[in-house]
Design a protein around this motif. Structure first.
Motif, PDB file in Angstrom:
ATOM      1  N   LYS A  98       8.549  10.458  -4.424  1.00 42.19           N
ATOM      2  CA  LYS A  98       8.243  10.039  -3.007  1.00 42.19           C
ATOM      3  C   LYS A  98       8.790   8.780  -2.712  1.00 42.19           C
ATOM      4  CE  LYS A  98       3.372  11.855  -2.245  1.00 42.19           C
ATOM      5  NZ  LYS A  98       2.838  12.417  -3.705  1.00 42.19           N
ATOM      6  N   ASP A 141       0.897  -1.424  -0.020  1.00 37.05           N
ATOM      7  CA  ASP A 141      -0.173   0.207   0.151  1.00 37.05           C
ATOM      8  C   ASP A 141       1.032   1.272   0.019  1.00 37.05           C
ATOM      9  OD1 ASP A 141      -2.846   1.356   0.335  1.00 37.05           O
ATOM     10  OD2 ASP A 141      -1.604   2.165   2.200  1.00 37.05           O
ATOM     11  N   GLN A 142       0.991   1.885  -0.797  1.00 35.31           N
ATOM     12  CA  GLN A 142       1.770   3.122  -1.302  1.00 35.31           C
ATOM     13  C   GLN A 142       1.550   4.191  -0.016  1.00 35.31           C
ATOM     14  OE1 GLN A 142       2.838   4.924  -5.200  1.00 35.31           O
ATOM     15  NE2 GLN A 142       1.560   3.351  -6.057  1.00 35.31           N
ATOM     16  N   GLU A 143       0.221   4.524   0.226  1.00 35.66           N
ATOM     17  CA  GLU A 143      -0.079   5.371   1.336  1.00 35.66           C
ATOM     18  C   GLU A 143       0.693   5.104   2.506  1.00 35.66           C
ATOM     19  OE1 GLU A 143      -4.151   6.297   1.525  1.00 35.66           O
ATOM     20  OE2 GLU A 143      -3.814   7.559   3.197  1.00 35.66           O
ATOM     21  N   THR A 144       0.560   3.685   3.167  1.00 37.79           N
ATOM     22  CA  THR A 144       1.234   3.375   4.144  1.00 37.79           C
ATOM     23  C   THR A 144       2.727   3.311   4.038  1.00 37.79           C
ATOM     24  OG1 THR A 144      -0.762   1.989   4.632  1.00 37.79           O
ATOM     25  CG2 THR A 144       1.296   1.692   6.075  1.00 37.79           C
ATOM     26  N   TYR A 148       4.494   5.499   2.672  1.00 35.25           N
ATOM     27  CA  TYR A 148       4.977   6.868   2.756  1.00 35.25           C
ATOM     28  C   TYR A 148       4.541   7.452   3.934  1.00 35.25           C
ATOM     29  CZ  TYR A 148       5.120   6.655  -2.587  1.00 35.25           C
ATOM     30  OH  TYR A 148       5.635   6.143  -3.653  1.00 35.25           O
ATOM     31  N   ARG A 149       3.485   7.204   4.746  1.00 34.04           N
ATOM     32  CA  ARG A 149       3.011   7.729   6.048  1.00 34.04           C
ATOM     33  C   ARG A 149       3.811   7.114   6.982  1.00 34.04           C
ATOM     34  NH1 ARG A 149      -1.200  11.347   5.297  1.00 34.04           N
ATOM     35  NH2 ARG A 149      -2.786  10.662   3.843  1.00 34.04           N
ATOM     36  N   GLU A 203      -4.262  12.582   7.740  1.00 36.36           N
ATOM     37  CA  GLU A 203      -5.289  11.552   7.370  1.00 36.36           C
ATOM     38  C   GLU A 203      -6.517  12.241   8.423  1.00 36.36           C
ATOM     39  OE1 GLU A 203      -4.045   7.118   7.557  1.00 36.36           O
ATOM     40  OE2 GLU A 203      -2.573   8.165   8.818  1.00 36.36           O
ATOM     41  N   MET A 248       2.332  14.459   2.693  1.00 37.84           N
ATOM     42  CA  MET A 248       1.003  13.865   2.556  1.00 37.84           C
ATOM     43  C   MET A 248      -0.001  14.822   3.232  1.00 37.84           C
ATOM     44  SD  MET A 248       1.695  10.992   0.781  1.00 37.84           S
ATOM     45  CE  MET A 248       0.611   9.688   1.592  1.00 37.84           C
ATOM     46  N   ARG A 249      -1.190  14.684   2.807  1.00 37.00           N
ATOM     47  CA  ARG A 249      -2.259  15.456   3.736  1.00 37.00           C
ATOM     48  C   ARG A 249      -2.505  14.519   4.779  1.00 37.00           C
ATOM     49  NH1 ARG A 249      -4.931  17.439  -1.175  1.00 37.00           N
ATOM     50  NH2 ARG A 249      -5.772  19.612  -0.659  1.00 37.00           N
TER      51      ARG A 249
END
Length: 524
Positions: free
Chosen positions: A511, A157-160, A162-163, A522, A519-520
């Motif tokens: 990224k 999961d790309q979001e995870t 990066y976050r 959450e 990132m924005r």
RNA sequence: CGGCCGUUAGCUCAGCUGGUAGAGCAGUUGGCUUUUAACCAAUUUGUCGAAGGUUCAAAUCCUUCACGGCCGACCA
């Protein structure tokens, strides 16, 4: 001002798995030293070193040696009595015989994937040929409360990624390699330049007048001075002040900030190297760039040929590209690039060479040409001159097609407010940009050291700012003063480190080469 | 800022034209004990991104919002 929203502790996303591990931690706290978090284990060896030294030996050879090792790291998998331990260098197994397993269960509940343990014991080789350290002594150093991603598919999961980069780094070796490579590339640049008598300096990131580039700055405020300040958009002007001061060769590797869009090629803060060399011109900079990239590629990758891939949604490689930095890079003027690459463009018929080579006397024609190839005009285009139109046409028809390493030269003075004019043709400057894979990697030029010319250019920028271009430059009077003291003939260049790392590590987005990309937040 | 796509268990993912939630992994319990995505048996886990709406019934259809991805715009 206090920001309560950011300081209020929020409820953690607890679940059953975490609760089970908390119960185990309670048990560990009561059964083990240091309330369950000991810091007295002496880690003496790294997995990769042990593998390198003994990986080729036979089982029997190892049994004769009876060597003891003390390793520590994170449990990444459990295979019966074997534990796969990962440290910063690699992986090696630990072996828990039945009595040890029982002891662990009694003291710690059970060992979880993600726990950090220390193991000391004799090195053996298993029946299947893998090295393992017998758990003669062992200690749970840090209980991990949160379950790691699945062992086989890992974290995708790309979001995870990066976050929670820390999870990405635990799980994905490619991610670790990318950032190890980044470190080596930066070190390589540093070595290359310091060996050539360049001096590394640090100049302010907080500036009263943001200069050195055309970009929207971030604003901030200094309380004691009660003064609005900007995060720098480039270090350029300060570095040239240092050349005025007599530091003939300087460079700075650090962040610049631009309050603009985020994309696969843009992060609001990004790392640049800028370097300046007195008594050199833009041709010297191009030569230096070639030599530097060649040297770093050889040092970091062990080859001057860089492989980049294009992948489909399933992660399969659908296209391979090779960039050989060992060969001389192509050098092409902006107009030649338009003519060469524009042949494929749908509006190729409108690209009239005579007009492109003399835009000042064909202003209406160049405007019409820009429109024909699809250049979009805005309110700011009122102040566009022929040079700006040429540049827009180049970006529209050629820039993204510059795949193999290419220097584009002969940038119009109008889009180059800090670059020296060409001696034969005052419409253009002694400037280049460097492209690989359709991405701009570097920008360099012979510096404008004529204070009066520079003052006029600043005034033109101020006029554009007044006309509504909020990316136009401010008038920097102190910089003019510095030039009036005398800047020797100098050339300089900036290279986007993030994009360079993207090229070297075959990373499709910026990224992937920034440890903590923006990132924005959450939603709660 | 615009277009398209996505968001389901800790992770990776199924879930069809609406009928009331699934697999593998890991977790738990037990077994096995030189394994290699260890294995065998049993077993637990959900605000289906959020809020509205349509419907007897919504993970599924509609609307809005949030976050992400890709592509454009801006730019480096």
């Amino acid at each position: 001002m206090t920001d309560k929203a950011n300081n209020t502790p929020v409820a953690q996303d607890e679940n059953k798995l975490i609760a089970e591990r908390r119960v185990k931690l309670e048990k560990i706290r009561s059964n083990c030293s240091a309330n369950g978090f000991p810091n007295d284990f002496n880690r003496e060896h790294l997995a990769a070193d042990i593998q390198a030294e003994h990986g080729e030996k036979t089982k029997e050879e190892l049994e004769e040696l009876q060597v003891t090792y003390a390793i520590a790291g994170r449990v990444m998998a459990k295979r019966g009595p074997f534990l796969v331990i990962q440290d910063s260098s690699g992986r090696i197994q630990g072996y828990a015989e039945k009595t040890v397993q029982k002891e662990i269960r009694a003291k710690w509940g059970s060992l979880d994937i993600g726990d950090i343990i220390g193991i000391k014991g004799i090195l053996h080789k298993s029946g299947k040929g893998d090295l393992y350290v017998n758990m003669d002594e062992y200690s749970l150093l840090t209980k991990s409360l949160r379950p790691l991603p699945e062992k086989f598919h890992g974290l995708s999961d790309q979001e995870t990624k990066y976050r929670q980069r820390y999870v990405d780094l635990i799980i994905n070796e490619e991610t670790r390699n990318t950032f190890k490579m980044r470190s080596k590339i930066v070190a390589g640049i540093r070595n290359f330049l310091t060996q050539r008598d360049f001096m590394e300096v640090e100049t302010p990131m907080l500036q009263i007048i943001p200069g050195g580039a055309t970009a929207k700055p971030f604003m901030t405020h200094h309380n004691t001075f009660d003064l609005d300040m900007y995060l720098r958009i480039a270090p350029e002007l300060n570095l040239k002040r240092l050349v005025v001061g007599g530091f003939d060769r300087v460079f700075e590797i650090n962040r610049s900030f631009r309050n603009e869009g985020i994309s696969t090629r843009h992060n609001p803060e990004f790392t640049m190297i800028e370097f300046y060399q007195a008594y050199a011109d833009f041709n010297d900079m191009m030569n230096l760039t070639e030599e530097m990239l060649r040297t770093i590629a050889q040092d970091v990758l062990g080859t001057t040929t860089i492989r980049n891939t294009v992948k489909n949604a399933d992660g399969e490689v659908v296209e391979e590209k090779f960039y050989d930095l060992g060969k001389p890079f192509v050098r092409l003027s902006m107009v030649d690039a338009i003519l060469q690459y524009g042949k494929e463009h749908r509006a190729a018929a409108h690209l009239d060479e005579a007009v492109l080579r003399d835009p000042e006397n064909n202003f209406d024609a160049i405007k019409a040409m820009a429109k024909a190839v699809g250049v979009k005009e805005s309110s700011a285009s009122k102040v566009w001159g022929p040079g700006k139109y040429i540049c827009e046409i180049f970006e529209e028809v050629a820039e993204h097609l510059l795949d193999q390493p290419t220097f584009i030269t002969e940038y119009p003075w109008e889009v180059s407010p800090l670059a020296r004019r060409n001696d034969e043709n005052s419409f253009i400057t002694d400037r280049f940009e460097f492209f690989v894979g359709g991405r701009e990697l570097a920008n360099g030029f012979s510096e404008l050291n004529d204070a009066e010319d520079q003052a006029e250019r600043f005034q033109k920028q101020v006029a554009e700012k007044d006309a509504g271009d909020d990316e136009a430059m401010h008038y920097d009077a102190d910089y003019i003063t510095a030039l009036e003291y005398g800047l020797p003939p100098t050339a300089g260049e900036g290279i986007g480190i993030d994009r360079l790392v993207m090229l070297f590590t075959d990373s499709p987005t910026i990224k992937d080469v920034i440890l903590f990309p923006h990132m924005r937040p959450e939603a709660e």
